[in-house]
Design an enzyme around this catalytic site. Structure first.
Site, PDB file in Angstrom:
ATOM      1  N   LYS A  81      -6.735 -17.721 -29.458  1.00 49.56           N
ATOM      2  CA  LYS A  81      -6.912 -19.140 -29.790  1.00 49.56           C
ATOM      3  C   LYS A  81      -7.712 -19.189 -31.076  1.00 49.56           C
ATOM      4  CE  LYS A  81      -4.733 -21.954 -27.271  1.00 49.56           C
ATOM      5  NZ  LYS A  81      -3.575 -21.089 -27.459  1.00 49.56           N
ATOM      6  N   PRO A 130       1.139  -5.958 -33.017  1.00 50.09           N
ATOM      7  CA  PRO A 130       0.887  -4.887 -32.045  1.00 50.09           C
ATOM      8  C   PRO A 130       1.659  -4.975 -30.734  1.00 50.09           C
ATOM      9  CG  PRO A 130      -0.989  -6.353 -32.194  1.00 50.09           C
ATOM     10  CD  PRO A 130      -0.058  -6.753 -33.284  1.00 50.09           C
ATOM     11  N   GLU A 154       0.030 -11.056 -29.369  1.00 53.92           N
ATOM     12  CA  GLU A 154      -0.872 -11.296 -28.235  1.00 53.92           C
ATOM     13  C   GLU A 154      -0.503 -10.484 -27.001  1.00 53.92           C
ATOM     14  OE1 GLU A 154      -2.791 -15.049 -25.696  1.00 53.92           O
ATOM     15  OE2 GLU A 154      -1.395 -15.431 -27.337  1.00 53.92           O
TER      16      GLU A 154
END
Length: 419
Positions: free
Chosen positions: A223, A189, A207
C-alpha cells in the site's frame, strides 16, 4: 517457456533475480498436466485440501478473488466477461527450476533439457491493433470514489480498494510474446505466466500474498505508490517523499493491522509480528511501500486453511474487510474473477508461495477477450482525481506492452459506459 507453451497447461513463476529472503528458486517452470482440480463451488478450499491429501506432490494453481464467497456470506453478481474457474490447480508432468543459475529437473527425465535445446521457436505474424476501452469513465470513477469517501465519513469503512477494468474485444494477441514483453518492461519478483487451455494470466505483479517456509507464514502487503523519474536526484526525492507520506503510511498500516488480524486465525498465540513496516522498494515503473508480517503456523491448522483464513488479501479489499468487500461489489462494475486473486505453487512438504494478481493481463483466446484491472486504496484523505491518475500509472507497463502490439496510444482510450 516456448517449449512449455506447447502443452495445454503450463505455469512459469519468475523472481526476476530480486533479492528475496523467502524465494527458493530464481524461477520454476511447470508443464503438462497429470491431474487437475477445477471448481467454482463454495467448498473449493475443502476440495483443494482433499486434492492435496490425495496427491501430496508439487502442484501449481490459482485462487480467484470471488472465492471470498466461500469464506464469507458474500456474492458476486457483476458481469463476468472472462469466466475463469474460481479455483484451478494441476500436478505437472515436468518441473524445471533454476537456483543460483543452476538448472534442476525436479520432475521428469534429465533428457528433457535436450528436447528444450532442440525445440524450434516459430515466429508469429503481427497481430491487429487493439482498441483498449475503459469500463468506467473518468467521471463515473471520480463520483464512485467520492461516494466511497461518504461511507468512510459515516464510519462504514476506514479504507477500501476500488478497481476499474480496461479491456479489448476481438483481441488477437500472442500470449507468450505479450508476457515476454511485459516481463522485460516491468520485471517484478512475483511475475508469472499461467496457461490453462485457452485462458491465460500474464502477470508482472510485485506483491506476495502469502508464503509458508517451514512453520512460518509470511505476508507482504503493498500500500503506497509513487512514480519513478529518469532523473536520479528527482527519483530519490520521490522515494523519500513516499517514505514520509503520512497518507500512504496510514493506508499501509491499516492493511498491516488487517493482515495481522487474519494471521491470528492460524497462528500460534503471540507469534504474529511485523518484521518490516513501510519498507520502500523500487520497480521500473513505480516505487512501492511494502510491509512484512509473519507468524508461526499453529500445528493444528492445515496450511490450506491458513490460506483460506487470509483470503482474499487485505491489500485488495479494505477494512473492515467484509463491509469493504460488500461495497466493492456495489460500486465496481465488473466481476473481479482472477484479478486480485492469487497464483503460485505448493511443494510436497506443504510449503507454498502465492502472489497477488495485480499488474496482470487476463486473456481468453477462444472468445478473444483481453482484460486488465487497476485500483487503489481509497481513504478519507485521498483525492479522487489523483487516485484516477495513480490507476493510469499502475497500468503504464501493460499499456506500453499493448501499444507495442499496435494498440491505441495510452492517452487515447475509447471510453465505454456500462450498459
Amino acid at each position: 517457456m516456448h517449449w512449455a507453451n506447447q502443452f495445454e497447461v503450463c505455469c512459469f513463476l519468475d523472481s526476476n533475480q530480486y533479492n528475496d529472503a523467502y524465494s527458493k528458486y530464481d524461477f520454476v517452470l511447470a508443464a503438462g498436466c497429470k491431474s487437475a482440480l477445477k471448481t467454482s463451488n463454495n467448498d473449493a478450499f475443502e476440495q483443494l485440501k482433499a486434492f492435496y491429501e490425495k496427491h501430496p506432490q508439487w502442484m501449481f494453481g490459482y485462487f480467484s478473488y470471488d472465492l471470498k464467497n466461500a469464506t464469507e456470506n458474500l456474492k458476486s453478481d457483476n458481469p463476468d466477461y472472462l469466466s475463469f474457474p474460481a479455483l484451478y490447480f494441476f500436478i505437472p508432468e515436468y518441473l524445471i527450476a533454476s537456483r543460483n543459475g543452476n538448472i534442476e529437473i525436479i520432475i521428469g527425465d534429465p533428457s528433457i533439457l535436450q528436447q528444450i535445446d532442440d525445440f524450434k521457436v516459430t515466429s508469429h505474424p503481427s497481430t491487429p491493433a487493439l482498441s483498449i476501452q475503459s469500463r468506467l469513465p473518468r467521471k463515473t470513477y471520480i463520483d464512485s470514489v467520492n461516494a466511497l469517501k461518504t461511507h468512510i465519513v459515516r464510519g462504514d469503512i476506514y479504507e477500501i480498494n476500488f478497481c476499474q477494468e480496461f479491456f479489448a474485444e476481438n483481441a488477437r494477441v500472442n500470449p507468450l510474446q505479450t508476457f515476454e514483453l511485459l516481463n522485460t518492461i516491468s520485471p517484478t519478483p512475483f511475475a508469472g505466466y499461467f496457461k490453462v487451455y485457452d485462458q491465460y494470466i500474464l502477470s508482472a505483479t510485485p506483491e506476495r500474498f502469502l508464503c509458508k517456509r517451514g512453520n512460518k507464514l509470511i505476508s507482504q502487503p503493498i500500500k503506497g505508490t509513487a512514480r519513478r523519474s529518469a532523473n536520479l536526484q528527482e527519483d530519490n526525492a520521490i522515494k523519500t517523499a513516499l517514505r514520509n507520506d503520512v497518507k500512504e503510511q496510514a493506508e499501509n498500516v491499516m492493511i498491516v493491522d488487517l493482515v495481522r488480524h487474519d494471521l491470528t486465525k492460524s497462528a500460534v498465540k503471540g507469534s504474529v509480528k511485523v518484521d518490516e513496516l513501510f519498507g520502500i522498494y523500487s520497480f521500473p515503473q513505480v516505487h512501492q511501500m511494502i510491509s512484512t508480517v509473519s507468524c508461526e503456523l499453529n500445528p493444528e491448522i492445515h496450511f490450506i486453511d491458513a490460506i483460506k483464513n487470509t483470503f482474499p488479501m487485505g491489500s485488495m479489499t479494505g477494512a473492515p474487510k467484509i463491509k469493504a468487500m460488500q461495497l466493492i461489489e456495489r460500486y465496481e462494475t465488473t466481476k473481479r474473477g482472477v484479478y486480485s486473486g492469487s497464483f503460485g505453487c505448493i511443494s510436497p512438504d506443504g510449503e507454498f508461495d502465492f502472489n497477488v494478481i495485480i499488474r496482470s493481463i487476463l486473456y481468453d483466446a477462444k472468445t478473444q477477450y483481453l482484460s486488465f484491472q487497476v485500483g487503489g486504496a481509497i481513504t478519507y484523505q485521498c483525492e479522487a482525481e489523483k487516485e484516477y491518475e495513480e490507476c493510469l500509472l499502475k497500468a503504464s507497463a501493460i499499456l506500453k506492452v499493448l501499444e507495442t502490439h499496435g494498440s491505441c496510444p495510452t492517452n487515447h482510450f475509447i471510453t465505454h459506459e456500462p450498459s
